[in-house]
Design a protein around this motif. Structure first.
Motif, PDB file in Angstrom:
ATOM      1  N   THR A   1       0.821  -1.205   0.000  1.00 53.41           N
ATOM      2  CA  THR A   1       0.000   0.000   0.000  1.00 53.41           C
ATOM      3  C   THR A   1       0.855   1.255   0.000  1.00 53.41           C
ATOM      4  O   THR A   1       0.564   2.207  -0.735  1.00 53.41           O
ATOM      5  CB  THR A   1      -0.953  -0.006   1.216  1.00 53.41           C
ATOM      6  OG1 THR A   1      -1.705  -1.229   1.199  1.00 53.41           O
ATOM      7  CG2 THR A   1      -1.920   1.151   1.161  1.00 53.41           C
TER       8      THR A   1
ATOM      9  N   ALA B   1      -7.219   7.283  -0.857  1.00 49.42           N
ATOM     10  CA  ALA B   1      -8.082   6.232  -0.297  1.00 49.42           C
ATOM     11  C   ALA B   1      -8.862   5.530  -1.403  1.00 49.42           C
ATOM     12  O   ALA B   1      -8.943   4.294  -1.426  1.00 49.42           O
ATOM     13  CB  ALA B   1      -9.039   6.832   0.734  1.00 49.42           C
TER      14      ALA B   1
ATOM     15  N   LEU C   1      -6.430   3.428  -3.678  1.00 49.68           N
ATOM     16  CA  LEU C   1      -5.898   2.241  -3.006  1.00 49.68           C
ATOM     17  C   LEU C   1      -6.988   1.338  -2.433  1.00 49.68           C
ATOM     18  O   LEU C   1      -6.692   0.260  -1.928  1.00 49.68           O
ATOM     19  CB  LEU C   1      -4.942   2.665  -1.886  1.00 49.68           C
ATOM     20  CG  LEU C   1      -3.705   3.440  -2.351  1.00 49.68           C
ATOM     21  CD1 LEU C   1      -2.968   4.024  -1.148  1.00 49.68           C
ATOM     22  CD2 LEU C   1      -2.794   2.567  -3.193  1.00 49.68           C
TER      23      LEU C   1
ATOM     24  N   ILE D   1      -8.840   1.795   0.293  1.00 45.92           N
ATOM     25  CA  ILE D   1      -8.654   1.631   1.738  1.00 45.92           C
ATOM     26  C   ILE D   1      -9.553   2.623   2.467  1.00 45.92           C
ATOM     27  O   ILE D   1     -10.014   3.612   1.892  1.00 45.92           O
ATOM     28  CB  ILE D   1      -7.171   1.811   2.161  1.00 45.92           C
ATOM     29  CG1 ILE D   1      -6.633   3.194   1.769  1.00 45.92           C
ATOM     30  CG2 ILE D   1      -6.315   0.705   1.548  1.00 45.92           C
ATOM     31  CD1 ILE D   1      -5.208   3.470   2.245  1.00 45.92           C
ATOM     32  N   SER D   2      -9.769   2.364   3.737  1.00 46.67           N
ATOM     33  CA  SER D   2     -10.648   3.199   4.554  1.00 46.67           C
ATOM     34  C   SER D   2      -9.982   4.529   4.897  1.00 46.67           C
ATOM     35  O   SER D   2      -8.767   4.701   4.742  1.00 46.67           O
ATOM     36  CB  SER D   2     -11.002   2.468   5.851  1.00 46.67           C
ATOM     37  OG  SER D   2      -9.836   2.376   6.667  1.00 46.67           O
TER      38      SER D   2
ATOM     39  N   SER E   1      -7.373   3.886   7.555  1.00 43.48           N
ATOM     40  CA  SER E   1      -6.150   3.319   6.983  1.00 43.48           C
ATOM     41  C   SER E   1      -5.373   4.380   6.213  1.00 43.48           C
ATOM     42  O   SER E   1      -4.139   4.393   6.227  1.00 43.48           O
ATOM     43  CB  SER E   1      -6.481   2.153   6.055  1.00 43.48           C
ATOM     44  OG  SER E   1      -7.001   1.076   6.800  1.00 43.48           O
ATOM     45  N   THR E   2      -6.085   5.281   5.548  1.00 37.37           N
ATOM     46  CA  THR E   2      -5.431   6.361   4.807  1.00 37.37           C
ATOM     47  C   THR E   2      -4.680   7.273   5.767  1.00 37.37           C
ATOM     48  O   THR E   2      -3.538   7.668   5.499  1.00 37.37           O
ATOM     49  CB  THR E   2      -6.455   7.164   3.986  1.00 37.37           C
ATOM     50  OG1 THR E   2      -7.136   6.277   3.101  1.00 37.37           O
ATOM     51  CG2 THR E   2      -5.783   8.271   3.190  1.00 37.37           C
TER      52      THR E   2
ATOM     53  N   LEU F   1      -1.561   5.513   6.846  1.00 37.63           N
ATOM     54  CA  LEU F   1      -0.616   5.495   5.743  1.00 37.63           C
ATOM     55  C   LEU F   1       0.064   6.859   5.606  1.00 37.63           C
ATOM     56  O   LEU F   1       1.290   6.945   5.493  1.00 37.63           O
ATOM     57  CB  LEU F   1      -1.331   5.129   4.439  1.00 37.63           C
ATOM     58  CG  LEU F   1      -0.505   5.204   3.169  1.00 37.63           C
ATOM     59  CD1 LEU F   1      -0.804   4.005   2.275  1.00 37.63           C
ATOM     60  CD2 LEU F   1      -0.823   6.459   2.390  1.00 37.63           C
TER      61      LEU F   1
END
Length: 142
Positions: A30, A54, A57, A59-60, A63-64, A67
């Protein structure tokens, strides 16, 4: 070899290249995907908001955020005000990210450029059209 077999083989070689880069750069999939996206968008002159990352990728929001925090602490990203919307923030690469990515990807990119020089402009236009069609076929319309 058929065109679709060649696409699969090329996709496999990309997977192997990115796996090697992840190992070389000590990054997860990621994180490397985020850097790749930012480099491409930067080359296209586009700004990237956290939401764009987000979505790209898949992703939530949580999670963003993790990251972005991770890549910021590592020195690869900065968060800045949006150039046209004072309420929004954008994500940008640092010079360190560009240098690191170039160090790990530059030789491969040069070999790809060298391979492309063996084709005529007309052949390259056909290849570009084919790859654009493959990209559209692979990514569902939103």
């Amino acid at each position: 070899m058929s065109a679709l077999e060649a696409v699969r083989a090329f996709s496999d070689s990309l997977d192997r290249m990115y796996a090697a880069m992840r190992g070389d750069m000590d990054m997860n999939t990621t994180d490397l995907g985020a850097l790749r996206m930012l480099i491409i968008r930067e080359q296209q002159g586009q700004v990237v908001k956290p939401h764009d990352l987000a979505t790209h990728l898949a992703i939530s929001t949580a999670s963003t955020t993790k990251l972005l925090d991770r890549l910021t602490v590592a020195g690869f990203l900065t968060r800045k005000p949006h150039p046209h919307d004072r309420r929004a923030r954008v994500v940008a690469l640092t010079d360190e990210a560009r240098v690191t990515f170039r160090r790990h990807f530059g030789e491969r990119l040069q070999r790809m450029r060298d391979a492309a020089t063996t084709y005529t402009d007309a052949e390259l236009r056909t290849i570009v059209r084919f790859l654009a069609d493959m990209e559209r076929a692979m990514v569902p319309e939103t």
